[in-house]
Design a protein around this motif. Sequence first.
Motif, PDB file in Angstrom:
ATOM      1  N   VAL A   1      -1.694 -33.656  16.610  1.00 52.31           N
ATOM      2  CA  VAL A   1      -1.156 -32.475  17.287  1.00 52.31           C
ATOM      3  C   VAL A   1      -1.967 -31.256  16.884  1.00 52.31           C
ATOM      4  O   VAL A   1      -2.271 -31.063  15.702  1.00 52.31           O
ATOM      5  CB  VAL A   1       0.334 -32.260  16.940  1.00 52.31           C
ATOM      6  N   SER A   2      -2.306 -30.436  17.865  1.00 48.90           N
ATOM      7  CA  SER A   2      -3.002 -29.174  17.600  1.00 48.90           C
ATOM      8  C   SER A   2      -2.294 -28.050  18.340  1.00 48.90           C
ATOM      9  O   SER A   2      -1.872 -28.209  19.491  1.00 48.90           O
ATOM     10  CB  SER A   2      -4.461 -29.239  18.062  1.00 48.90           C
ATOM     11  N   ASP A   3      -2.156 -26.924  17.645  1.00 53.50           N
ATOM     12  CA  ASP A   3      -1.729 -25.690  18.298  1.00 53.50           C
ATOM     13  C   ASP A   3      -2.968 -25.061  18.925  1.00 53.50           C
ATOM     14  O   ASP A   3      -3.981 -24.864  18.245  1.00 53.50           O
ATOM     15  CB  ASP A   3      -1.113 -24.744  17.266  1.00 53.50           C
TER      16      ASP A   3
ATOM     17  N   TRP B   1       0.056 -26.857  23.488  1.00 55.24           N
ATOM     18  CA  TRP B   1      -0.045 -27.959  22.524  1.00 55.24           C
ATOM     19  C   TRP B   1      -1.061 -28.959  23.044  1.00 55.24           C
ATOM     20  O   TRP B   1      -1.069 -29.257  24.237  1.00 55.24           O
ATOM     21  CB  TRP B   1       1.287 -28.703  22.360  1.00 55.24           C
ATOM     22  N   LEU B   2      -1.884 -29.478  22.159  1.00 57.21           N
ATOM     23  CA  LEU B   2      -2.711 -30.639  22.458  1.00 57.21           C
ATOM     24  C   LEU B   2      -2.174 -31.795  21.630  1.00 57.21           C
ATOM     25  O   LEU B   2      -2.142 -31.715  20.394  1.00 57.21           O
ATOM     26  CB  LEU B   2      -4.176 -30.378  22.120  1.00 57.21           C
ATOM     27  N   VAL B   3      -1.716 -32.840  22.308  1.00 51.77           N
ATOM     28  CA  VAL B   3      -1.180 -34.022  21.627  1.00 51.77           C
ATOM     29  C   VAL B   3      -1.992 -35.219  22.105  1.00 51.77           C
ATOM     30  O   VAL B   3      -2.116 -35.447  23.311  1.00 51.77           O
ATOM     31  CB  VAL B   3       0.319 -34.212  21.926  1.00 51.77           C
TER      32      VAL B   3
ATOM     33  N   VAL C   1      -2.554 -35.002  26.088  1.00 47.28           N
ATOM     34  CA  VAL C   1      -1.782 -34.106  26.939  1.00 47.28           C
ATOM     35  C   VAL C   1      -1.943 -32.685  26.417  1.00 47.28           C
ATOM     36  O   VAL C   1      -1.829 -32.431  25.220  1.00 47.28           O
ATOM     37  CB  VAL C   1      -0.294 -34.510  27.027  1.00 47.28           C
ATOM     38  N   LEU C   2      -2.283 -31.787  27.330  1.00 47.19           N
ATOM     39  CA  LEU C   2      -2.370 -30.367  27.024  1.00 47.19           C
ATOM     40  C   LEU C   2      -1.164 -29.711  27.685  1.00 47.19           C
ATOM     41  O   LEU C   2      -1.101 -29.616  28.917  1.00 47.19           O
ATOM     42  CB  LEU C   2      -3.676 -29.777  27.548  1.00 47.19           C
ATOM     43  N   VAL C   3      -0.207 -29.289  26.883  1.00 54.27           N
ATOM     44  CA  VAL C   3       1.054 -28.732  27.385  1.00 54.27           C
ATOM     45  C   VAL C   3       0.923 -27.215  27.388  1.00 54.27           C
ATOM     46  O   VAL C   3       0.850 -26.589  26.337  1.00 54.27           O
ATOM     47  CB  VAL C   3       2.241 -29.167  26.514  1.00 54.27           C
TER      48      VAL C   3
END
Length: 318
Positions: free
Chosen positions: A56-58, A72-74, A112-114
């Motif tokens: 997970v990345s902010d 979010w990048l998950v 997924v880029l949320v």
Amino acid sequence: MAFFDLPLAQLRDYRPALDQPDDFDAFWSRTLTAARKHDLAAEVTPYDALLPGVRVSDVRFSGYDGQRVAAWLVEPAIGDRPLPCVVQFIGYGGGRGRPHEWLLWPAAGYAVLVVDSRGQGDGDTPDLPGDNTPHHNGLMTRGVLDPETYYYRRLFTDAVRAVDLASTLPAVDPGRIVVAGASQGGGIAQAVAGLHRQVRAALIDVPFLTCFRRATEITDSYPYQELSNFCAANRDRVEQVFHTLGYFDGGHFAARATAPALYSVGLMDDVCPPSTVFAAYNHYAGPKRMQVWPYNRHEGGGSFQTPVQLPWLRDQLA
């Protein structure tokens, strides 16, 4: 809510004429060119969500007018890179939420880029500089008397820039970028499919922001009711309102989209009436498929839509 809109046989052929502004393409070309003069200035910071099966990345990046947008990048913790990426957009009033809400796509082998919705959710992305208070409603009419100032000009631009960003991420295959969303998120995905040629496929569920005038004429449900209330209070500005909305109508974007799209519709949906969904779908210029849920309202297929999406998307990205 019983069946209140056109019968399904008529919906399948419902294709009202597009009433778009003459400078629609010029407006969006100018808007996106101005946004892309700002460097994305991406900040990707590892985030410990206590979920060992995913990374997970902010993420922060520059959207409309260089203003900062959160995401979010998950991605799966293991597996080959680069990955196909789903750029996920959010329903009205919501934001990017928390990472654990977005585990479906990593479980299926996708990143997924949320993307946060400015001015909505919990306020991670302010709508305008100095305005840190998120809104739950009222955004449908924010700046609606002028396309230059309308809220969705900013939100759609953020969404296009999110696809720009996804294509630069080391974990992402830039040739396999998907846009996805339901309700407002579906409307955003539909707009981006029409504005960004790098989109490989689109998942457009019960899309909002489509066929505005008809929606206000056949449903009393919010959020379209916000427009009706505004027009009731501003009787002398009704045509001005719908002129602005012409720059943001999903049917106009659909007519410019070429990526394969999987739509869904609920035939009892009084929030996004089925004729508004079919109006855009029938104008969609790329390969397309409609999944119909006859006895469902705005929830559409819900969890039943996912088993439809997964094999369809696998085939598109093969």
